[in-house]
Write an enzyme that holds these catalytic residues in place. Sequence first.
Site, mmCIF file in Angstrom:
data_model
loop_
_atom_site.group_PDB
_atom_site.id
_atom_site.type_symbol
_atom_site.label_atom_id
_atom_site.label_comp_id
_atom_site.label_asym_id
_atom_site.label_seq_id
_atom_site.Cartn_x
_atom_site.Cartn_y
_atom_site.Cartn_z
ATOM 1 N N ASN A 19 0.865 -0.971 0.206
ATOM 2 C CA ASN A 19 0.457 -0.020 -0.129
ATOM 3 C C ASN A 19 0.981 0.801 -0.287
ATOM 4 O O ASN A 19 0.611 2.271 -0.283
ATOM 5 C CB ASN A 19 -0.926 0.054 1.430
ATOM 6 C CG ASN A 19 -2.190 -0.696 1.199
ATOM 7 O OD1 ASN A 19 -3.339 -0.622 0.152
ATOM 8 N ND2 ASN A 19 -2.288 -2.071 2.091
ATOM 9 N N ARG A 98 -0.337 -3.204 15.234
ATOM 10 C CA ARG A 98 -0.712 -2.850 16.965
ATOM 11 C C ARG A 98 -1.420 -1.645 16.786
ATOM 12 O O ARG A 98 -1.793 -0.578 16.253
ATOM 13 C CB ARG A 98 0.600 -1.410 16.910
ATOM 14 C CG ARG A 98 2.304 -2.777 17.366
ATOM 15 C CD ARG A 98 2.357 -3.617 18.026
ATOM 16 N NE ARG A 98 3.315 -4.584 17.548
ATOM 17 C CZ ARG A 98 4.163 -5.095 18.139
ATOM 18 N NH1 ARG A 98 3.906 -5.426 19.921
ATOM 19 N NH2 ARG A 98 5.099 -5.737 18.218
ATOM 20 N N ASN A 114 -6.557 4.188 8.419
ATOM 21 C CA ASN A 114 -6.165 2.336 7.760
ATOM 22 C C ASN A 114 -7.186 1.694 6.883
ATOM 23 O O ASN A 114 -8.198 2.708 6.801
ATOM 24 C CB ASN A 114 -6.608 1.674 9.401
ATOM 25 C CG ASN A 114 -6.052 0.912 9.089
ATOM 26 O OD1 ASN A 114 -5.130 -0.135 9.090
ATOM 27 N ND2 ASN A 114 -6.807 -0.394 9.847
ATOM 28 N N HIS A 116 -8.512 -1.680 5.754
ATOM 29 C CA HIS A 116 -9.166 -2.793 6.337
ATOM 30 C C HIS A 116 -9.683 -3.897 4.882
ATOM 31 O O HIS A 116 -10.615 -3.681 4.185
ATOM 32 C CB HIS A 116 -9.772 -2.875 6.842
ATOM 33 C CG HIS A 116 -10.050 -4.429 8.250
ATOM 34 N ND1 HIS A 116 -9.728 -5.327 8.820
ATOM 35 C CD2 HIS A 116 -11.504 -5.289 7.799
ATOM 36 C CE1 HIS A 116 -9.799 -5.962 9.000
ATOM 37 N NE2 HIS A 116 -11.074 -6.272 8.138
ATOM 38 N N GLU A 181 -7.228 -2.324 -2.805
ATOM 39 C CA GLU A 181 -7.189 -1.376 -1.869
ATOM 40 C C GLU A 181 -5.652 -0.736 -2.803
ATOM 41 O O GLU A 181 -5.688 0.247 -2.037
ATOM 42 C CB GLU A 181 -5.650 -2.509 -0.991
ATOM 43 C CG GLU A 181 -6.495 -2.973 0.412
ATOM 44 C CD GLU A 181 -6.141 -3.710 1.987
ATOM 45 O OE1 GLU A 181 -6.523 -4.703 1.903
ATOM 46 O OE2 GLU A 181 -4.867 -3.605 0.934
HETATM 47 C C1 GRF Z 1 -3.407 -4.559 3.727
HETATM 48 O O1 GRF Z 1 -4.390 -5.847 3.240
HETATM 49 C C2 GRF Z 1 -4.178 -4.047 4.258
HETATM 50 O O2 GRF Z 1 -5.262 -4.414 4.482
HETATM 51 C C3 GRF Z 1 -3.995 -4.455 5.764
HETATM 52 O O3 GRF Z 1 -2.861 -4.955 5.924
HETATM 53 C C4 GRF Z 1 -1.724 -4.941 4.568
HETATM 54 C C5 GRF Z 1 -0.576 -4.485 4.488
HETATM 55 O O4 GRF Z 1 -0.298 -4.963 3.035
HETATM 56 N N1 GRF Z 1 -4.658 -3.931 7.100
HETATM 57 P P1 GRF Z 1 1.053 -4.771 2.965
HETATM 58 O O5 GRF Z 1 2.059 -3.962 3.914
HETATM 59 O O6 GRF Z 1 0.230 -2.438 2.203
HETATM 60 O O7 GRF Z 1 1.204 -4.654 1.257
#
Ligand code: GRF
Length: 209
Positions: A19, A98, A114, A116, A181
């Site tokens: 991300n 965390r 965040n 999810h 995402e």
């Molecule tokens: C994602 O799937 C997000 O939804 C969750 O943790 C994952 C993080 O993935 N909270 P990355 O580290 O961004 O690849």
Amino acid sequence: MGNGETFRIGVLGSGNGSNLIAIAEAIGRGEVPAEIVLVLSDVKEAEILQHAKRMGLMARHIAPGKYRTKLDEEAEKSYSCALQKADVDLVVLAGFMRVLKGELLKSFHGKVINIHPSLLPSFPGLEAWKQALDYGVKHTGATVHFVDQGIDSGAVIAQEPVPLLDGDTPESLLDRIHQAEHHVYPKAIADIAEGRIISKGRRTFRSPT
Ligand code: GRF
């Protein structure tokens, strides 16, 4: 922002950092009027830190303290302090494993978001894609939300649905959720940076201008 100053983002993560990369690339394409000024991780060897450094971003490990699933009081203060020093406008959690309970949420009230991997409020918590598969829903997805003291319980900012396909495995489904995402998170950050997100209680609205 609208005053010509750059909107400053701090990203917190514990894992792969896909991300972070998606957000940085969207910024690079001019789709998000913001700058990533700091990347922090509770995991010293986390890939997110390596990616950040490779992209020339300021990146640091800050030890999480004595608990397994949350930051301890001192650690949360250190995170908050680093983000304040970097003059961050928005704290972006991207796979940060965390729970936040104290100082950081106080100092950045309403400024922590965040992502999810489900359509909240369905399937909060760990391995949300597996929960969706096991439950047998026909659609799951990705949710961007404000962070409060609960687990995945803050007000929803944006969601993108992902259909479950007959042959899906946890891996194939997670892969498509990640794609969603990488699309919905940068878009939501752009909306916030442009001052388009208006909150009324638990409801948020995206203003057109
Ligand atoms: C994602 O799937 C997000 O939804 C969750 O943790 C994952 C993080 O993935 N909270 P990355 O580290 O961004 O690849």
